[in-house]
Design an enzyme around this catalytic site. Structure first.
Site, PDB file in Angstrom:
ATOM      1  N   ASN A 285     -52.338  36.356 -42.864  1.00 62.28           N
ATOM      2  CA  ASN A 285     -52.930  36.005 -43.933  1.00 62.28           C
ATOM      3  C   ASN A 285     -54.086  35.086 -44.051  1.00 62.28           C
ATOM      4  O   ASN A 285     -54.117  34.641 -42.798  1.00 62.28           O
ATOM      5  CB  ASN A 285     -50.761  34.731 -44.761  1.00 62.28           C
ATOM      6  CG  ASN A 285     -51.489  35.077 -46.681  1.00 62.28           C
ATOM      7  OD1 ASN A 285     -52.566  35.097 -46.467  1.00 62.28           O
ATOM      8  ND2 ASN A 285     -50.121  35.417 -46.328  1.00 62.28           N
TER       9      ASN A 285
ATOM     10  N   HIS B 131     -59.397  19.359 -23.951  1.00 62.83           N
ATOM     11  CA  HIS B 131     -60.616  18.698 -23.734  1.00 62.83           C
ATOM     12  C   HIS B 131     -60.048  17.057 -22.665  1.00 62.83           C
ATOM     13  O   HIS B 131     -59.338  16.763 -22.770  1.00 62.83           O
ATOM     14  CB  HIS B 131     -61.270  17.750 -24.785  1.00 62.83           C
ATOM     15  CG  HIS B 131     -61.956  19.305 -25.376  1.00 62.83           C
ATOM     16  ND1 HIS B 131     -63.378  19.700 -25.246  1.00 62.83           N
ATOM     17  CD2 HIS B 131     -61.618  19.570 -26.810  1.00 62.83           C
ATOM     18  CE1 HIS B 131     -63.423  20.517 -26.020  1.00 62.83           C
ATOM     19  NE2 HIS B 131     -62.073  20.414 -26.842  1.00 62.83           N
TER      20      HIS B 131
ATOM     21  N   GLY C  42     -46.273  29.096 -42.838  1.00 65.82           N
ATOM     22  CA  GLY C  42     -47.866  28.341 -43.085  1.00 65.82           C
ATOM     23  C   GLY C  42     -48.521  26.793 -43.026  1.00 65.82           C
ATOM     24  O   GLY C  42     -47.614  25.634 -42.733  1.00 65.82           O
TER      25      GLY C  42
ATOM     26  N   THR D 136     -46.304  21.809 -29.836  1.00 67.55           N
ATOM     27  CA  THR D 136     -47.140  20.900 -28.420  1.00 67.55           C
ATOM     28  C   THR D 136     -45.733  21.552 -26.896  1.00 67.55           C
ATOM     29  O   THR D 136     -46.587  21.685 -26.342  1.00 67.55           O
ATOM     30  CB  THR D 136     -46.588  19.622 -28.758  1.00 67.55           C
ATOM     31  OG1 THR D 136     -45.406  19.240 -28.545  1.00 67.55           O
ATOM     32  CG2 THR D 136     -47.158  19.082 -29.467  1.00 67.55           C
TER      33      THR D 136
ATOM     34  N   ARG E 244     -39.608  20.234 -33.517  1.00 68.78           N
ATOM     35  CA  ARG E 244     -38.313  20.244 -32.919  1.00 68.78           C
ATOM     36  C   ARG E 244     -38.200  21.814 -32.936  1.00 68.78           C
ATOM     37  O   ARG E 244     -37.547  21.755 -34.416  1.00 68.78           O
ATOM     38  CB  ARG E 244     -37.817  19.175 -31.944  1.00 68.78           C
ATOM     39  CG  ARG E 244     -37.142  18.702 -33.858  1.00 68.78           C
ATOM     40  CD  ARG E 244     -36.926  17.115 -33.948  1.00 68.78           C
ATOM     41  NE  ARG E 244     -36.235  16.451 -34.449  1.00 68.78           N
ATOM     42  CZ  ARG E 244     -35.155  17.467 -35.736  1.00 68.78           C
ATOM     43  NH1 ARG E 244     -33.893  17.882 -35.037  1.00 68.78           N
ATOM     44  NH2 ARG E 244     -34.489  16.458 -36.302  1.00 68.78           N
TER      45      ARG E 244
END
Length: 157
Positions: A16, A46, A73, A96, A111
């Site tokens: 999209n 970084h 989304g 993550t 999760r």
């Protein structure tokens, strides 16, 4: 997009508007992946150490999105993550860590809240909530049908 040459896309991708793909490292997207609006795929990293960061160092870790994944989304996929085949990432999730195949992951950080049973069609996804033609197709193909049945019409370019 940072470079473009580190982005590898499988067949029948639906992306999209507003997709951000920062490809400092490879981003691999499998077949039949659906990406909602304003999704971010972020491979750059970084340094945490302030002196190293001030020196402008940048690294990165690859992202892999396996076949038939749906990214809701506004989802954000962080460096080094693999999302397993047939998984769903909820809208606004920040992924993550790796997500196993056939999983639903939501939240920040994301999760896994459930494992998808391919034979289950309940709630808003119950067959009776779909058009008759779809219900007939599912009944004719059976529970072990491929993701893209042989009669599926490909989009023309």
């Amino acid at each position: 997009m940072d470079y473009g040459w580190n982005l590898h896309v499988g067949d029948r991708l639906f992306a999209n508007f507003g997709l951000t793909a920062l490809d400092t490292c490879e981003i691999r997207i499998g077949d039949d992946v659906q990406i909602g609006p304003n999704v971010q795929l972020l491979t750059p990293t970084h340094p945490l150490h302030p002196v190293d960061r001030a020196r402008g160092w940048e690294g990165g870790l690859p992202i892999t999105i396996e076949d038939n994944v749906w990214l809701g989304g506004g989802a954000i996929v962080m460096p080094g993550v693999t999302i397993g085949r047939d998984s769903v990432i909820g809208a606004g999730a920040v992924v993550t860590r790796d997500v196993p195949p056939l999983s639903v992951a939501v939240g920040s950080p994301a999760r896994v809240i459930r494992t998808i049973d391919p034979a289950e069609r309940s709630g808003q996804f119950a067959l009776e909530n779909y058009p008759a033609a779809y219900r007939e197709q599912v009944a004719a193909e059976g529970p072990e049908a491929p993701v893209r049945p042989s009669g599926h019409a490909e989009a023309s370019a």
